[in-house]
Scaffold this motif. Sequence first.
Motif, PDB file in Angstrom:
ATOM      1  N   THR A  14       0.707  -1.268  -0.034  1.00  0.00           N
ATOM      2  CA  THR A  14       0.116  -0.056  -0.077  1.00  0.00           C
ATOM      3  C   THR A  14       0.763   1.244  -0.003  1.00  0.00           C
ATOM      4  N   THR A  15       2.255   1.182   0.025  1.00  0.00           N
ATOM      5  CA  THR A  15       2.819   2.289   0.182  1.00  0.00           C
ATOM      6  C   THR A  15       4.007   2.416  -1.182  1.00  0.00           C
ATOM      7  N   PHE A  16       3.614   1.811  -2.255  1.00  0.00           N
ATOM      8  CA  PHE A  16       4.370   1.897  -3.535  1.00  0.00           C
ATOM      9  C   PHE A  16       4.056   3.129  -4.061  1.00  0.00           C
ATOM     10  N   LEU A  17       5.263   3.845  -4.144  1.00  0.00           N
ATOM     11  CA  LEU A  17       5.305   4.921  -5.370  1.00  0.00           C
ATOM     12  C   LEU A  17       6.532   4.779  -6.176  1.00  0.00           C
ATOM     13  N   LYS A  18       6.553   5.411  -7.573  1.00  0.00           N
ATOM     14  CA  LYS A  18       7.706   4.981  -8.392  1.00  0.00           C
ATOM     15  C   LYS A  18       8.114   6.549  -8.780  1.00  0.00           C
ATOM     16  N   SER A  19       9.285   6.837  -9.344  1.00  0.00           N
ATOM     17  CA  SER A  19       9.706   7.771 -10.094  1.00  0.00           C
ATOM     18  C   SER A  19      10.731   7.442 -11.102  1.00  0.00           C
ATOM     19  N   THR A  20      10.732   8.387 -12.096  1.00  0.00           N
ATOM     20  CA  THR A  20      11.780   8.155 -13.111  1.00  0.00           C
ATOM     21  C   THR A  20      13.072   8.540 -12.794  1.00  0.00           C
ATOM     22  N   LEU A  21      14.084   7.671 -13.370  1.00  0.00           N
ATOM     23  CA  LEU A  21      15.411   7.755 -13.001  1.00  0.00           C
ATOM     24  C   LEU A  21      16.150   8.348 -14.207  1.00  0.00           C
ATOM     25  N   LEU A  22      16.604   9.667 -14.259  1.00  0.00           N
ATOM     26  CA  LEU A  22      17.222  10.276 -15.420  1.00  0.00           C
ATOM     27  C   LEU A  22      18.722  10.077 -15.555  1.00  0.00           C
ATOM     28  N   CYS A  23      19.111   9.655 -16.508  1.00  0.00           N
ATOM     29  CA  CYS A  23      20.682   9.744 -16.783  1.00  0.00           C
ATOM     30  C   CYS A  23      21.098  10.347 -18.283  1.00  0.00           C
ATOM     31  N   VAL A  24      21.426  11.554 -18.033  1.00  0.00           N
ATOM     32  CA  VAL A  24      21.689  12.514 -19.096  1.00  0.00           C
ATOM     33  C   VAL A  24      23.009  13.073 -19.129  1.00  0.00           C
ATOM     34  N   ASP A  25      23.596  12.891 -20.196  1.00  0.00           N
ATOM     35  CA  ASP A  25      24.824  13.450 -20.559  1.00  0.00           C
ATOM     36  C   ASP A  25      24.614  15.022 -21.013  1.00  0.00           C
ATOM     37  N   SER A  26      24.533  15.954 -20.064  1.00  0.00           N
ATOM     38  CA  SER A  26      24.045  17.415 -20.636  1.00  0.00           C
ATOM     39  C   SER A  26      25.015  18.000 -21.570  1.00  0.00           C
ATOM     40  N   ASP A  27      26.303  17.667 -21.685  1.00  0.00           N
ATOM     41  CA  ASP A  27      27.316  18.144 -22.473  1.00  0.00           C
ATOM     42  C   ASP A  27      26.976  18.135 -23.927  1.00  0.00           C
ATOM     43  N   ASN A  28      26.445  16.957 -24.307  1.00  0.00           N
ATOM     44  CA  ASN A  28      26.000  16.442 -25.575  1.00  0.00           C
ATOM     45  C   ASN A  28      24.723  16.282 -25.790  1.00  0.00           C
ATOM     46  N   ASP A  29      23.608  16.176 -24.837  1.00  0.00           N
ATOM     47  CA  ASP A  29      22.416  15.846 -24.429  1.00  0.00           C
ATOM     48  C   ASP A  29      21.810  14.562 -24.983  1.00  0.00           C
ATOM     49  N   ARG A  30      22.860  13.573 -24.668  1.00  0.00           N
ATOM     50  CA  ARG A  30      22.576  12.203 -24.738  1.00  0.00           C
ATOM     51  C   ARG A  30      21.619  11.782 -23.795  1.00  0.00           C
ATOM     52  N   HIS A  31      20.435  10.995 -23.830  1.00  0.00           N
ATOM     53  CA  HIS A  31      19.712  10.418 -22.878  1.00  0.00           C
ATOM     54  C   HIS A  31      19.992   8.871 -22.884  1.00  0.00           C
ATOM     55  N   PHE A  32      20.031   8.393 -21.667  1.00  0.00           N
ATOM     56  CA  PHE A  32      20.060   7.151 -21.396  1.00  0.00           C
ATOM     57  C   PHE A  32      19.104   6.406 -20.496  1.00  0.00           C
ATOM     58  N   ASN A  33      18.142   5.825 -21.412  1.00  0.00           N
ATOM     59  CA  ASN A  33      16.807   5.349 -20.639  1.00  0.00           C
ATOM     60  C   ASN A  33      16.639   3.926 -20.131  1.00  0.00           C
ATOM     61  N   GLN A  34      17.555   3.053 -20.762  1.00  0.00           N
ATOM     62  CA  GLN A  34      17.376   1.850 -20.234  1.00  0.00           C
ATOM     63  C   GLN A  34      18.324   1.413 -19.289  1.00  0.00           C
ATOM     64  N   LEU A  35      17.777   1.178 -17.956  1.00  0.00           N
ATOM     65  CA  LEU A  35      18.574   0.606 -16.965  1.00  0.00           C
ATOM     66  C   LEU A  35      18.949  -0.742 -17.192  1.00  0.00           C
ATOM     67  N   GLN A  36      20.281  -1.032 -16.865  1.00  0.00           N
ATOM     68  CA  GLN A  36      20.706  -2.316 -17.044  1.00  0.00           C
ATOM     69  C   GLN A  36      21.120  -3.112 -15.606  1.00  0.00           C
ATOM     70  N   ASP A  37      21.903  -2.290 -14.695  1.00  0.00           N
ATOM     71  CA  ASP A  37      22.273  -2.901 -13.539  1.00  0.00           C
ATOM     72  C   ASP A  37      22.500  -1.652 -12.571  1.00  0.00           C
ATOM     73  N   VAL A  38      22.447  -2.153 -11.304  1.00  0.00           N
ATOM     74  CA  VAL A  38      22.648  -1.091 -10.350  1.00  0.00           C
ATOM     75  C   VAL A  38      23.571  -1.603  -9.210  1.00  0.00           C
ATOM     76  N   PHE A  39      24.422  -0.811  -8.578  1.00  0.00           N
ATOM     77  CA  PHE A  39      25.156  -1.230  -7.645  1.00  0.00           C
ATOM     78  C   PHE A  39      24.974  -0.112  -6.412  1.00  0.00           C
ATOM     79  N   ILE A  40      24.796  -0.635  -5.303  1.00  0.00           N
ATOM     80  CA  ILE A  40      24.241   0.463  -3.840  1.00  0.00           C
ATOM     81  C   ILE A  40      25.603   0.239  -3.122  1.00  0.00           C
TER      82      ILE A  40
END
Length: 455
Positions: A112-138
């Motif tokens: 009942t406490t689920f919320l989600k948000s978009t993770l942005l990964c953007v190279d602002s120097d050349n406006d490259r957007h990376f939309n597909q998350l492959q792996d995470v390290f914490i």
Amino acid sequence: IRGHVLFFQELSKDIYSTIRKHQYNGRTPRFRRIRGYTELYTSDTVMNNPKFVKAAIIKQEEAYNDKIYYFFREENPDWPKNAAAPRNVSRVAQLCKGDRGGTGSLSAAKWTTFLKSTLLCVDSDNDRHFNQLQDVFILESANWSETRIYGLFWNEWEYSAVCVYSVGDISKVFRTSPLKDYHEKLPPVRPGQCLEGEQQTPHETFKVADSHPEVARRVKQEDILFYSKHRYQQIGVHRAPAADGGTYSILYLATGTVKAAPCLASLPFGIIQPFLSPAGVRTMTLDSERKELFVASESEVVQLPMAMCGAYKDSCESCILARDPDCGWINGRCTSIVTVAPGTRYYLNCSIKSHHATYTWLRDNQTVAHCGPGHRHCIHFIDNMTDELYGTYSCVSQEDWFNQTLVTECLTKPSNVKMLLEEPRNKMAKDWATQTSLSLWLGLLHMAAVVLLTH
């Protein structure tokens, strides 16, 4: 099966999974607690064909407020009605670990406490957007808000990037952002709010969160640490102190072979194949205390040292420009520099390359251990580190008339760590070394070194 199964178990014996259970609508992927206070699963309305990546429990000051963060990618609900929107988006979801389900019949067995948000990964120097998350390290911190999330992303051309986020920023987004496309007054118990004791989420709050599970604000990266035209699939991160007093992040990125490279793509690199036969890396685990990296294919598990100094070639420029805080130029070789506290245990490992050779560990050119043919590893174990045991250790193999040094490690006290730079032997290296100090080179980048596992 990566992307379909995700589970972990705590001391409290809670187990979480994304395995599809056929008796509970097996066609729909769900994040479930299958063992714990009560079994819960995510509502079918909150995710759109998700591909799960990673999950972790982040403890906070009050136990009731402990959170589960899990990371996934899903089909973008804004596409195709918005042709400019990406077809897939990367998400971080938040759940309260102490979630006890709702008060209504439809919500009693649901998170009942689920919320989600978009993770942005953007190279602002050349406006490259990376939309597909492959792996995470914490990378956990003693202060929960300073825990760092390292995300490995692809874009539509399958270029890779690594973006880093703080849990504090993620938490703030979920606590303060309005819900996307929801314009009415929020109920007294805000969606996503953790409740103390035996309290359950009110039905009114669940209805709002279930119909509007996404928050309007997106999570922006603190920094983009790495960008490459290669397609990497897994990430590991190790924080290491360097000789200049700073602490640096070392990234381990994996597909198949081991590629040791500096941050700048134009600089030299070395390649190591970790497996006996070519294969992709299925899992990767870091042992930061022993500074060992374990990589596994479908049929093999291989142990590698984190400091793969030999991959930088026996060149002063390659060794120093690699900016690997564990490596230094000593006696004409790129050598692993390891800080070992007095009184601690440490072992040196030399992998056997030929079963017809003999192997010897030397400390400052004096024999300290010997291994005959037939061993798989030649290990020298130090049970109690004392002053006389510090020095430069080398593993030398001998087969008939042929000798070679396979591993070199310099063991030093933590307070006496120094990057040793031998006088370069050619004029170009000498001019470079006299004009630029090692500390300056180490300070040029956010990361001191990158060790890559790739094709």
